[in-house]
Write an enzyme that holds these catalytic residues in place. Sequence first.
Site, PDB file in Angstrom:
ATOM      1  N   GLU A   1      -3.911  -9.373   3.844  1.00  0.00           N
ATOM      2  CA  GLU A   1      -4.607  -9.068   5.173  1.00  0.00           C
ATOM      3  C   GLU A   1      -5.567  -9.958   5.467  1.00  0.00           C
ATOM      4  O   GLU A   1      -6.069 -10.553   6.986  1.00  0.00           O
ATOM      5  CB  GLU A   1      -5.090  -7.596   5.031  1.00  0.00           C
TER       6      GLU A   1
ATOM      7  N   GLU B   1       0.890  -1.306  -0.182  1.00  0.00           N
ATOM      8  CA  GLU B   1       0.058  -0.077   0.084  1.00  0.00           C
ATOM      9  C   GLU B   1       1.092   1.299   0.160  1.00  0.00           C
ATOM     10  O   GLU B   1       0.508   2.227  -0.592  1.00  0.00           O
ATOM     11  CB  GLU B   1      -0.925  -0.083   1.125  1.00  0.00           C
TER      12      GLU B   1
HETATM   13  N1  3HC Z   1       4.191  -7.470  11.691  1.00  0.00           N
HETATM   14  C1  3HC Z   1       5.042  -8.073  12.718  1.00  0.00           C
HETATM   15  N2  3HC Z   1       5.902  -9.074  12.827  1.00  0.00           N
HETATM   16  C2  3HC Z   1       5.839  -9.663  11.515  1.00  0.00           C
HETATM   17  C3  3HC Z   1       5.362  -9.589  10.738  1.00  0.00           C
HETATM   18  C4  3HC Z   1       4.377  -8.071  10.475  1.00  0.00           C
HETATM   19  N3  3HC Z   1       3.644  -7.713   9.684  1.00  0.00           N
HETATM   20  N4  3HC Z   1       5.517 -10.058   9.395  1.00  0.00           N
HETATM   21  C5  3HC Z   1       6.354 -10.948  10.067  1.00  0.00           C
HETATM   22  N5  3HC Z   1       6.672 -10.726  11.143  1.00  0.00           N
HETATM   23  C6  3HC Z   1       7.819 -11.324  12.062  1.00  0.00           C
HETATM   24  C7  3HC Z   1       7.217 -12.930  12.530  1.00  0.00           C
HETATM   25  O1  3HC Z   1       6.416 -13.091  13.605  1.00  0.00           O
HETATM   26  C8  3HC Z   1       8.570 -13.360  12.672  1.00  0.00           C
HETATM   27  O2  3HC Z   1       8.883 -13.340  14.081  1.00  0.00           O
HETATM   28  P1  3HC Z   1       9.799 -14.275  14.810  1.00  0.00           P
HETATM   29  O3  3HC Z   1      11.278 -14.506  14.207  1.00  0.00           O
HETATM   30  O4  3HC Z   1      10.031 -13.654  16.191  1.00  0.00           O
HETATM   31  O5  3HC Z   1       8.979 -15.452  15.025  1.00  0.00           O
HETATM   32  C9  3HC Z   1       9.494 -12.794  11.838  1.00  0.00           C
HETATM   33  O6  3HC Z   1       8.942 -11.750  11.437  1.00  0.00           O
HETATM   34  C10 3HC Z   1       9.907 -13.528  10.350  1.00  0.00           C
HETATM   35  O7  3HC Z   1       8.837 -13.934   9.849  1.00  0.00           O
HETATM   36  P2  3HC Z   1       8.543 -15.442   9.390  1.00  0.00           P
HETATM   37  O8  3HC Z   1       8.931 -16.498  10.411  1.00  0.00           O
HETATM   38  O9  3HC Z   1       7.065 -15.377   8.504  1.00  0.00           O
HETATM   39  O10 3HC Z   1       9.441 -15.076   8.267  1.00  0.00           O
HETATM   40  P3  3HC Z   1       9.480 -15.582   6.734  1.00  0.00           P
HETATM   41  O11 3HC Z   1      10.721 -15.310   5.867  1.00  0.00           O
HETATM   42  O12 3HC Z   1       9.131 -17.246   6.623  1.00  0.00           O
HETATM   43  O13 3HC Z   1       8.191 -15.015   5.910  1.00  0.00           O
HETATM   44  C11 3HC Z   1       6.933 -13.017   5.450  1.00  0.00           C
HETATM   45  C12 3HC Z   1       8.363 -13.744   5.779  1.00  0.00           C
HETATM   46  C13 3HC Z   1       6.388 -13.712   4.041  1.00  0.00           C
HETATM   47  C14 3HC Z   1       6.664 -11.528   5.458  1.00  0.00           C
HETATM   48  C15 3HC Z   1       5.927 -13.440   6.456  1.00  0.00           C
HETATM   49  O14 3HC Z   1       6.291 -13.195   7.837  1.00  0.00           O
HETATM   50  C16 3HC Z   1       4.247 -12.850   6.289  1.00  0.00           C
HETATM   51  O15 3HC Z   1       3.681 -13.235   5.485  1.00  0.00           O
HETATM   52  N6  3HC Z   1       4.275 -11.974   7.334  1.00  0.00           N
HETATM   53  C17 3HC Z   1       2.783 -11.393   7.238  1.00  0.00           C
HETATM   54  C18 3HC Z   1       2.527 -10.429   6.168  1.00  0.00           C
HETATM   55  C19 3HC Z   1       1.292  -9.683   6.370  1.00  0.00           C
HETATM   56  O16 3HC Z   1       0.169 -10.479   6.763  1.00  0.00           O
HETATM   57  N7  3HC Z   1       1.175  -8.505   6.065  1.00  0.00           N
HETATM   58  C20 3HC Z   1      -0.009  -7.756   6.135  1.00  0.00           C
HETATM   59  C21 3HC Z   1      -0.029  -7.014   7.672  1.00  0.00           C
HETATM   60  S1  3HC Z   1      -1.438  -6.261   7.874  1.00  0.00           S
HETATM   61  C22 3HC Z   1      -1.460  -4.738   7.240  1.00  0.00           C
HETATM   62  O17 3HC Z   1      -0.423  -4.637   6.435  1.00  0.00           O
HETATM   63  C23 3HC Z   1      -2.596  -3.892   7.393  1.00  0.00           C
HETATM   64  C24 3HC Z   1      -2.504  -2.729   6.394  1.00  0.00           C
HETATM   65  O18 3HC Z   1      -3.331  -3.077   5.460  1.00  0.00           O
HETATM   66  C25 3HC Z   1      -3.017  -1.491   7.022  1.00  0.00           C
END
Ligand code: 3HC
Length: 691
Positions: free
Chosen positions: A128, A108
């Site tokens: 999301e 975004e």
């Molecule tokens: N916020 C906070 N922490 C996050 C995060 C996020 N968005 N995404 C990942 N993390 C943290 C994980 O909890 C993990 O922490 P840990 O090592 O302490 O357990 C660390 O980052 C690494 O994450 P992964 O183990 O999942 O690492 P990968 O390399 O396997 O994957 C990734 C990376 C593809 C980025 C995956 O973490 C992921 O899918 N993250 C979520 C992405 C997401 O859902 N984004 C949307 C968020 S909501 C939003 O943006 C609202 C907006 O529209 C206003």
Amino acid sequence: MPSLNEVTNLDVDSRIAVLTLNSPPVNALSANVREGLHIGVKSAIENEEVEAIVIICEGRTFIAGADISEFGQEPKGPSLYEVQDMIESSPKPIVSAIHGTALGGGLEVALTCHYRIAVPSSKCGLPEVNLGLLPGAGGTQRLPRIVGAQKAMEMMTSGAHIPANQCLEMGLVDEIANEDSLLEDAVNFANQIINEKRPLVKVRDNDEKINKDRGNEELFSNFRKSIARKTRGFLAPEYNIQCVEAAVNKPFDEGIKVERELFTKLMTGSQSAAQRYAFFSERQANKVPDISKDESIKEIKKVGVIGAGTMGGGISMNFANVGIPVTIIEQNEERLERGISVMRRNYENTARKGRISENDVEKRMGLINGQTSLGSLNDCDLIIEAVFENMDLKKDIFKQLDSIAKEGAILASNTSALNVNEIAAETSRPEDVIGLHFFSPANVMRLLEIVRGEKTSKSVVASSLAIAKKINKIAAVVGVCPGFVGNRILAQRQREANKLILEGALPWEIDDALYDFGFPMGPFAMSDLAGLDIGWNKETSKGETLRDLLCEAGRLGQKSRKGFYLYDENRNKSPDPEVEQIIRDFAETRQIRLRDVTKEEILERCLYPMINEGFKILEEGMAIRASDIDVVWVYGYGWPIYEGGPMFYGSLIGFDKILEGLKQMEEKFGPDFTPSPYLERVVEEKINIFV
Ligand code: 3HC
Ligand code: NAI
């Protein structure tokens, strides 16, 4: 590099300002990152030398979204909207340079930039929905303006991560950079934009892609139908669609209002709370308190699987899918051939659906080597036994493996319930023995229960967690007890469901109550699928149980087109009066008076004892933490993720209410409901079991 705050740097080289974010692990949009972006863009705009700005990230990824761990906290620093307004209204072009993943709020932000460049390996998405949310920073209004309503709905309701080349085709990114020179290519691109005096593209102003769908209600109703089965029970997919509808039918600012209103509804609701909890639980489950991150991990180059039945075949496919060769052992050639042909058929079906190529089928099958002698496993780094659930047979196999397997090999059993310590004791190396409990179908189900035996070494546990990640499973480490965590809790539900039938609830009433709660299938539909005759013997059957009676009447389940239900030729089930009669007759001979059972009672009777068992499991130390129990039930047994899992659900109801309910049921129905002392303590001392 001049630092703006702990996580952002601004570098000005001739006329290009490079704003670099460095906030491990995933550059999520925490207060610090938002502040850095805000100051950075502002000072680059104010700097007269600067003519264009590049936003780029250090580390493994571009911004992966809002910082989920900040949700629900008092907002600090500039809001994401303020940051985006500053970027979008900048009089100087801003380019986002993407590597890794640009997800959620990250994409975004990129969509408010005037241009986007990405390396070939990068991916973009709005995931999301997987957190029970919708993109709340303008994504629902900007994405359809680039990719059109249909594609936007597909992306937003699936949360898919779209590869860079497809993003280029859709117009989501403007340029593809070289994999190893993103910064250099982004700066060159920015220079080109200045030289060619390209416009400051604002996605919000571009209605061309959505104009054609204005007023097209059919587009949305068709889309709703197409995802209805997959998204049953979830709120977020529907709200995502409503936002795209608003994007198509309303001016941008009106659409943003809809987005914010629906985002707030989801964010404050219990579904998203449960799904965010599941996100962190899944990752937490990988952490075992007494095993350090530096524990030595065994390299798994070759895997052995014993038994090519239902489980062995699926287990083998997991490894072949990621390029690890598998030697699979059967008792004889005929069974081996049958097992291998099932795997081939599975792969061919997947290829027919277009999910893998014909070439992949051959490549994966080429990695599977069938044998009939255990001796062929002497060079395997990991051996997984998946023969019949029979302790003597398993013991015999492990005794043999002890003299065959190479030193240091991991020896695993896929047993569903047997004592792993007893199996390990058959070997001279119990430290190498572990339970790796896959779920059926093993090539599909995400859960892996890692059963840590009394003597299992830390390195074997750590290596098993690493293997799970490699084959894309979600793992939870559990202790040795009958049924481990998953099946032990399942037994509670099954017992109550069976009892309820003899109190007056019909099988389909029980199934419907659990299906409506969100389970993919009720226990009786499940029994029909598995076959009612598993463990039943025609010769010795004496009509002592309902199951005996059904089997004696030739009702063996789906395979005989009748069991608890009647099945048509397409395996669609319907209630059968004959079953109702069998139940009534059975009750009459036992002088049982059947009564009306409400849906509410069915749920409490089935679910409360599961939660109670969870507390017993925690008390005995058979699960490390409450959230691990939820991981097991969400990913192994289809507990609806928007209800978080049994322990999370229990907390939503209130553990005091659960305790009260159990006590009342204990009084009426006896000790199956006796509350766990730990549950009593949790209620009495107001202990938070989730920390
Ligand atoms: N916020 C906070 N922490 C996050 C995060 C996020 N968005 N995404 C990942 N993390 C943290 C994980 O909890 C993990 O922490 P840990 O090592 O302490 O357990 C660390 O980052 C690494 O994450 P992964 O183990 O999942 O690492 P990968 O390399 O396997 O994957 C990734 C990376 C593809 C980025 C995956 O973490 C992921 O899918 N993250 C979520 C992405 C997401 O859902 N984004 C949307 C968020 S909501 C939003 O943006 C609202 C907006 O529209 C206003
Ligand atoms: P299955 O009956 O489909 O397959 C077992 C296979 O093992 C058979 O093909 C049999 O020929 C083979 N076998 C037996 N003895 C052998 C030997 N000495 N050497 C080589 N092969 C031998 O059984 P299934 O369902 O695959 O179960 C296997 C194990 O997995 C059991 O321990 C079971 O409890 C467990 N399990 C089963 C699940 C399921 O849903 N079916 C789920 C999770 C675990």
